[in-house]
Motif scaffolding. Structure first.
Motif, mmCIF file in Angstrom:
data_model
loop_
_atom_site.group_PDB
_atom_site.id
_atom_site.type_symbol
_atom_site.label_atom_id
_atom_site.label_comp_id
_atom_site.label_asym_id
_atom_site.label_seq_id
_atom_site.Cartn_x
_atom_site.Cartn_y
_atom_site.Cartn_z
ATOM 1 N N GLN A 1 0.814 -1.220 0.000
ATOM 2 C CA GLN A 1 0.000 0.000 0.000
ATOM 3 C C GLN A 1 0.848 1.272 0.000
ATOM 4 O O GLN A 1 0.487 2.250 -0.640
ATOM 5 C CB GLN A 1 -0.965 0.002 1.189
ATOM 6 C CG GLN A 1 -2.039 1.076 1.078
ATOM 7 C CD GLN A 1 -2.886 0.947 -0.182
ATOM 8 O OE1 GLN A 1 -3.359 -0.124 -0.521
ATOM 9 N NE2 GLN A 1 -3.066 2.048 -0.898
ATOM 10 N N ILE B 1 1.894 1.823 -3.595
ATOM 11 C CA ILE B 1 0.740 2.280 -4.377
ATOM 12 C C ILE B 1 0.431 3.737 -4.064
ATOM 13 O O ILE B 1 0.191 4.544 -4.968
ATOM 14 C CB ILE B 1 -0.485 1.382 -4.122
ATOM 15 C CG1 ILE B 1 -0.218 -0.013 -4.702
ATOM 16 C CG2 ILE B 1 -1.754 1.994 -4.721
ATOM 17 C CD1 ILE B 1 -1.233 -1.057 -4.292
ATOM 18 N N ASP B 2 0.464 4.094 -2.786
ATOM 19 C CA ASP B 2 0.191 5.481 -2.385
ATOM 20 C C ASP B 2 1.223 6.443 -2.979
ATOM 21 O O ASP B 2 0.866 7.547 -3.415
ATOM 22 C CB ASP B 2 0.167 5.617 -0.860
ATOM 23 C CG ASP B 2 -1.039 4.931 -0.230
ATOM 24 O OD1 ASP B 2 -2.009 4.613 -0.961
ATOM 25 O OD2 ASP B 2 -1.011 4.706 0.993
ATOM 26 N N LYS C 1 0.408 6.795 -6.649
ATOM 27 C CA LYS C 1 -0.844 7.551 -6.794
ATOM 28 C C LYS C 1 -0.613 9.042 -6.554
ATOM 29 O O LYS C 1 -1.143 9.880 -7.272
ATOM 30 C CB LYS C 1 -1.903 7.020 -5.839
ATOM 31 C CG LYS C 1 -3.238 7.703 -6.027
ATOM 32 C CD LYS C 1 -4.314 7.113 -5.165
ATOM 33 C CE LYS C 1 -5.594 7.850 -5.504
ATOM 34 N NZ LYS C 1 -6.695 7.488 -4.700
ATOM 35 N N ASP D 1 -1.475 11.833 -9.185
ATOM 36 C CA ASP D 1 -2.408 12.925 -8.872
ATOM 37 C C ASP D 1 -1.758 14.277 -9.094
ATOM 38 O O ASP D 1 -2.383 15.197 -9.621
ATOM 39 C CB ASP D 1 -2.913 12.817 -7.427
ATOM 40 C CG ASP D 1 -3.887 11.659 -7.233
ATOM 41 O OD1 ASP D 1 -4.418 11.147 -8.237
ATOM 42 O OD2 ASP D 1 -4.102 11.271 -6.070
ATOM 43 N N THR E 1 -8.283 9.134 -12.929
ATOM 44 C CA THR E 1 -8.832 8.036 -12.149
ATOM 45 C C THR E 1 -7.782 6.944 -12.006
ATOM 46 O O THR E 1 -7.753 5.981 -12.773
ATOM 47 C CB THR E 1 -10.108 7.481 -12.826
ATOM 48 O OG1 THR E 1 -10.967 8.554 -13.136
ATOM 49 C CG2 THR E 1 -10.832 6.512 -11.929
ATOM 50 N N PHE E 2 -6.921 7.115 -11.036
ATOM 51 C CA PHE E 2 -5.786 6.220 -10.824
ATOM 52 C C PHE E 2 -6.226 4.765 -10.674
ATOM 53 O O PHE E 2 -5.662 3.873 -11.301
ATOM 54 C CB PHE E 2 -5.015 6.669 -9.574
ATOM 55 C CG PHE E 2 -3.859 5.780 -9.221
ATOM 56 C CD1 PHE E 2 -2.655 5.909 -9.869
ATOM 57 C CD2 PHE E 2 -3.984 4.812 -8.237
ATOM 58 C CE1 PHE E 2 -1.579 5.097 -9.548
ATOM 59 C CE2 PHE E 2 -2.922 3.998 -7.910
ATOM 60 C CZ PHE E 2 -1.718 4.139 -8.573
ATOM 61 N N ASP E 3 -7.235 4.528 -9.851
ATOM 62 C CA ASP E 3 -7.643 3.158 -9.544
ATOM 63 C C ASP E 3 -8.131 2.405 -10.778
ATOM 64 O O ASP E 3 -7.999 1.185 -10.860
ATOM 65 C CB ASP E 3 -8.709 3.153 -8.456
ATOM 66 C CG ASP E 3 -8.159 3.666 -7.132
ATOM 67 O OD1 ASP E 3 -6.969 3.410 -6.850
ATOM 68 O OD2 ASP E 3 -8.898 4.340 -6.397
ATOM 69 N N LYS E 4 -8.653 3.115 -11.751
ATOM 70 C CA LYS E 4 -9.133 2.488 -12.990
ATOM 71 C C LYS E 4 -7.982 1.841 -13.766
ATOM 72 O O LYS E 4 -8.163 0.832 -14.441
ATOM 73 C CB LYS E 4 -9.815 3.547 -13.856
ATOM 74 C CG LYS E 4 -10.257 3.066 -15.205
ATOM 75 C CD LYS E 4 -10.911 4.204 -15.972
ATOM 76 C CE LYS E 4 -11.248 3.807 -17.381
ATOM 77 N NZ LYS E 4 -11.831 4.917 -18.138
ATOM 78 N N TYR E 5 -6.791 2.418 -13.668
ATOM 79 C CA TYR E 5 -5.646 1.949 -14.435
ATOM 80 C C TYR E 5 -4.696 1.070 -13.641
ATOM 81 O O TYR E 5 -3.843 0.403 -14.223
ATOM 82 C CB TYR E 5 -4.879 3.147 -14.998
ATOM 83 C CG TYR E 5 -5.714 3.935 -15.980
ATOM 84 C CD1 TYR E 5 -5.849 3.501 -17.286
ATOM 85 C CD2 TYR E 5 -6.382 5.078 -15.587
ATOM 86 C CE1 TYR E 5 -6.627 4.205 -18.189
ATOM 87 C CE2 TYR E 5 -7.170 5.791 -16.482
ATOM 88 C CZ TYR E 5 -7.286 5.343 -17.786
ATOM 89 O OH TYR E 5 -8.066 6.033 -18.670
ATOM 90 N N LEU E 6 -4.821 1.046 -12.329
ATOM 91 C CA LEU E 6 -3.881 0.297 -11.495
ATOM 92 C C LEU E 6 -3.886 -1.196 -11.807
ATOM 93 O O LEU E 6 -2.834 -1.784 -12.058
ATOM 94 C CB LEU E 6 -4.170 0.530 -10.011
ATOM 95 C CG LEU E 6 -3.275 -0.239 -9.034
ATOM 96 C CD1 LEU E 6 -1.821 0.168 -9.213
ATOM 97 C CD2 LEU E 6 -3.733 -0.017 -7.607
ATOM 98 N N GLY E 7 -5.046 -1.813 -11.809
ATOM 99 C CA GLY E 7 -5.143 -3.255 -12.057
ATOM 100 C C GLY E 7 -4.539 -3.665 -13.392
ATOM 101 O O GLY E 7 -3.677 -4.550 -13.438
#
Length: 94
Positions: free
Chosen positions: A4, A7-8, A11, A15, A23-29
């Protein structure tokens, strides 16, 4: 595997680069899946070549370098594979 804190850190840089409209979370996976596939297939250099060829912005290139450096700095247990990736990013984007 990214923890984490890593990731932070990524991110936060994302940002900062996108001024919050990304939308960071959309591309993370998908990004993690693609990176893991590159590692599994011994194709990390090819993946970084692809990224290198698509990014012309000096500001974004520096942000990628900063993200790699920050992730390396907060991860006390960098594997040899991770070290290779971080070193490759540093050479190309630093």
């Amino acid at each position: 595997t990214l923890d984490q804190l890593e990731i932070d850190a990524i991110k936060e840089i994302s940002d900062d680069w996108r001024d919050g409209d990304f939308t960071f979370d959309k591309y993370l996976g998908p990004a993690v899946t693609r990176a893991q596939a590159a590692i599994s297939n011994d194709a990390v250099v090819d993946l970084i070549d692809d990224i290198d060829g698509r990014i012309s912005s000096r500001v974004l290139r520096r942000a990628l370098f900063s993200a790699a450096r920050e992730v390396a700095g907060i991860d006390d247990d960098v594997s040899p594979e991770e070290g290779t990736i971080l070193a490759e990013v540093a050479v190309r984007f630093g």
